[in-house]
Design a protein around this motif. Structure first.
Motif, PDB file in Angstrom:
ATOM      1  N   ASP A  62       0.829  -1.213   0.000  1.00 45.56           N
ATOM      2  CA  ASP A  62       0.000   0.000   0.000  1.00 45.56           C
ATOM      3  C   ASP A  62       0.867   1.269   0.000  1.00 45.56           C
ATOM      4  N   LEU A  63       1.925   1.235   0.824  1.00 38.42           N
ATOM      5  CA  LEU A  63       2.797   2.415   0.883  1.00 38.42           C
ATOM      6  C   LEU A  63       3.537   2.627  -0.435  1.00 38.42           C
ATOM      7  N   GLU A  64       3.937   1.555  -1.094  1.00 37.39           N
ATOM      8  CA  GLU A  64       4.605   1.697  -2.382  1.00 37.39           C
ATOM      9  C   GLU A  64       3.676   2.308  -3.424  1.00 37.39           C
ATOM     10  N   THR A  65       2.385   1.937  -3.369  1.00 37.10           N
ATOM     11  CA  THR A  65       1.411   2.535  -4.292  1.00 37.10           C
ATOM     12  C   THR A  65       1.282   4.040  -4.025  1.00 37.10           C
ATOM     13  N   GLN A  66       1.161   4.404  -2.760  1.00 38.68           N
ATOM     14  CA  GLN A  66       1.089   5.835  -2.417  1.00 38.68           C
ATOM     15  C   GLN A  66       2.371   6.569  -2.812  1.00 38.68           C
ATOM     16  N   HIS A  67       3.482   5.864  -2.638  1.00 34.40           N
ATOM     17  CA  HIS A  67       4.764   6.491  -2.989  1.00 34.40           C
ATOM     18  C   HIS A  67       4.835   6.795  -4.477  1.00 34.40           C
ATOM     19  N   GLN A  68       4.380   5.867  -5.297  1.00 36.24           N
ATOM     20  CA  GLN A  68       4.375   6.105  -6.738  1.00 36.24           C
ATOM     21  C   GLN A  68       3.441   7.259  -7.112  1.00 36.24           C
ATOM     22  N   THR A  69       2.276   7.313  -6.436  1.00 37.44           N
ATOM     23  CA  THR A  69       1.339   8.412  -6.707  1.00 37.44           C
ATOM     24  C   THR A  69       1.957   9.759  -6.343  1.00 37.44           C
ATOM     25  N   LEU A  70       2.548   9.834  -5.163  1.00 38.21           N
ATOM     26  CA  LEU A  70       3.188  11.086  -4.735  1.00 38.21           C
ATOM     27  C   LEU A  70       4.345  11.467  -5.649  1.00 38.21           C
ATOM     28  N   GLN A  71       5.091  10.472  -6.080  1.00 44.70           N
ATOM     29  CA  GLN A  71       6.215  10.756  -6.963  1.00 44.70           C
ATOM     30  C   GLN A  71       5.727  11.343  -8.295  1.00 44.70           C
ATOM     31  N   GLY A  72       4.600  10.804  -8.801  1.00 46.17           N
ATOM     32  CA  GLY A  72       4.034  11.352 -10.030  1.00 46.17           C
ATOM     33  C   GLY A  72       3.533  12.770  -9.838  1.00 46.17           C
ATOM     34  N   GLU A  73       2.872  13.026  -8.694  1.00 44.31           N
ATOM     35  CA  GLU A  73       2.399  14.390  -8.407  1.00 44.31           C
ATOM     36  C   GLU A  73       3.562  15.358  -8.240  1.00 44.31           C
ATOM     37  N   GLU A  74       4.618  14.869  -7.632  1.00 47.11           N
ATOM     38  CA  GLU A  74       5.798  15.723  -7.462  1.00 47.11           C
ATOM     39  C   GLU A  74       6.407  16.096  -8.809  1.00 47.11           C
ATOM     40  N   GLU A  75       6.481  15.129  -9.706  1.00 46.83           N
ATOM     41  CA  GLU A  75       7.026  15.429 -11.029  1.00 46.83           C
ATOM     42  C   GLU A  75       6.147  16.428 -11.782  1.00 46.83           C
ATOM     43  N   LYS A  76       4.817  16.274 -11.679  1.00 47.41           N
ATOM     44  CA  LYS A  76       3.911  17.207 -12.344  1.00 47.41           C
ATOM     45  C   LYS A  76       4.043  18.619 -11.776  1.00 47.41           C
TER      46      LYS A  76
END
Length: 267
Positions: A104-118
Motif C-alpha cells: 500500500d505504501l509503495e502505491t502511495q509512494h508512486q502516486t506522490l512521486q508522479g504528483e511531485e514530477e507534475k
C-alpha cells in the motif's frame, strides 16, 4: 422610474470608469500583476516541497517496514530450527501483514512521486512565464515612461499642458493690464493737455504753452519739408537760401506770436 434608475446607474458607472482610467498607472498595474505571479509561483513551489516531504516520509516508513519484515523472516527461520513451528507461523503471519502495508505504501509512494514530477514541471513552466513577463513588464514600463516624458515635453513646447496654460494665461492677463494702464495714462495726459482736467501739482502745460509747442512743431515739419524739396530740385544755393529765409521768417512769426496773445491780469 426604472428607466431613470437605469440611466443614473449607467451614468455613474461611466463616470466611475473614467475616473478609474484617469487614476490608473499602467506601470503600477504591471508591477501588481508581477507580484501576484510571484505569489502563485511561491505557492506552487511550496506545494512541490510538501509533496516531496510526504514522499520522503513514505520512503522512511517503507524502509522501516522492510526492516521489520526481514526481522520477522529471520525469527521464523530460527523458530523452525528450534522446532517451534507455532512461533514460526506467527512470525510469518506478521510478516505477511507488513508486506500488505508495504504494498500500500509503495502505491502511495508512486502516486506522490508522479504528483511531485507534475508540480515540478508546472513550477518550471510558471517560472519561465514569470521571467518572460518580468522582461516584458520592464520593457513596457520603459516605453511608457519615455512616451510620457515625450508627451510632457511636447505639451510644454506647444503650451497645451496645464502648467504652461496657466503661465500663458498669467502672461496674457499681465499684458492686458499693462495695455489698460498705458491707455489710461495716455488718456489722462490728453485730458491734462487739453485743459479738461486740472493738474493740482501745477506741472501741466497751460493752453498758451500748448499752442506755442504745436506751432513750433509745425514749423520744424515745414522746414524739413522745404529742405527735402530743395534736395530733390538739385540742392542749389538759391534753394538753400530760400529755405533759410523761410526759416527766418517763420521764426520771426513765432517770436511775434506771443505779442498778439491777450494778456491776463492777475486776480
Amino acid at each position: 422610474m426604472s428607466g431613470v434608475m437605469k440611466r443614473m446607474g449607467m451614468i455613474f458607472r461611466a463616470k466611475a470608469n473614467k475616473a478609474l482610467d484617469r487614476a490608473e498607472d499602467p506601470r503600477e498595474t504591471l508591477d501588481y500583476s508581477y507580484q501576484k505571479q510571484l505569489e502563485l509561483l511561491q505557492k506552487v513551489r511550496r506545494g512541490v516541497a510538501d509533496v516531496a516531504t510526504s514522499r520522503k516520509r513514505l520512503e522512511l516508513q517503507l524502509a522501516q517496514l522492510n526492516k521489520q519484515s526481514t526481522t520477522l523472516e529471520d525469527q521464523g527461520r530460527k523458530a523452525l530450527a528450534l522446532g517451534r513451528e507455532d512461533l514460526a507461523r506467527e512470525a510469518l503471519s506478521r510478516r505477511a501483514a507488513l508486506q500488505q502495508q508495504v504494498t500500500d505504501l509503495e502505491t502511495q509512494h508512486q502516486t506522490l512521486q508522479g504528483e511531485e514530477e507534475k508540480l515540478t514541471l508546472a513550477a518550471q513552466r510558471l517560472q519561465a512565464k514569470v521571467d518572460a513577463f518580468r522582461t516584458k513588464k520592464e520593457t513596457i514600463k520603459a516605453t511608457y515612461t519615455a512616451a510620457q516624458a515625450q508627451t510632457r515635453i511636447g505639451e510644454a513646447f506647444t503650451g497645451i499642458s496645464e502648467e504652461m496654460g496657466d503661465v500663458g494665461l498669467a502672461i496674457q492677463r499681465a499684458e492686458d493690464k499693462t495695455a489698460q494702464l498705458q491707455a489710461r495714462a495716455g488718456a489722462i495726459d490728453e485730458l491734462l493737455a487739453s485743459g479738461a482736467l486740472d493738474d493740482p501739482t501745477g506741472m501741466a502745460k497751460d493752453d498758451i504753452q500748448a499752442e506755442l509747442d504745436r506751432l513750433s512743431g509745425g514749423t520744424d515739419v515745414e522746414l524739413e519739408l522745404q529742405r527735402m524739396k530743395a534736395e530733390l530740385a538739385g540742392g542749389s544755393s538759391s534753394g538753400q537760401q530760400a529755405i533759410e529765409g523761410g526759416a527766418g521768417q517763420q521764426q520771426s512769426q513765432s517770436q511775434q506770436q506771443p505779442k498778439d496773445t491777450p494778456r491776463f491780469d492777475k486776480q
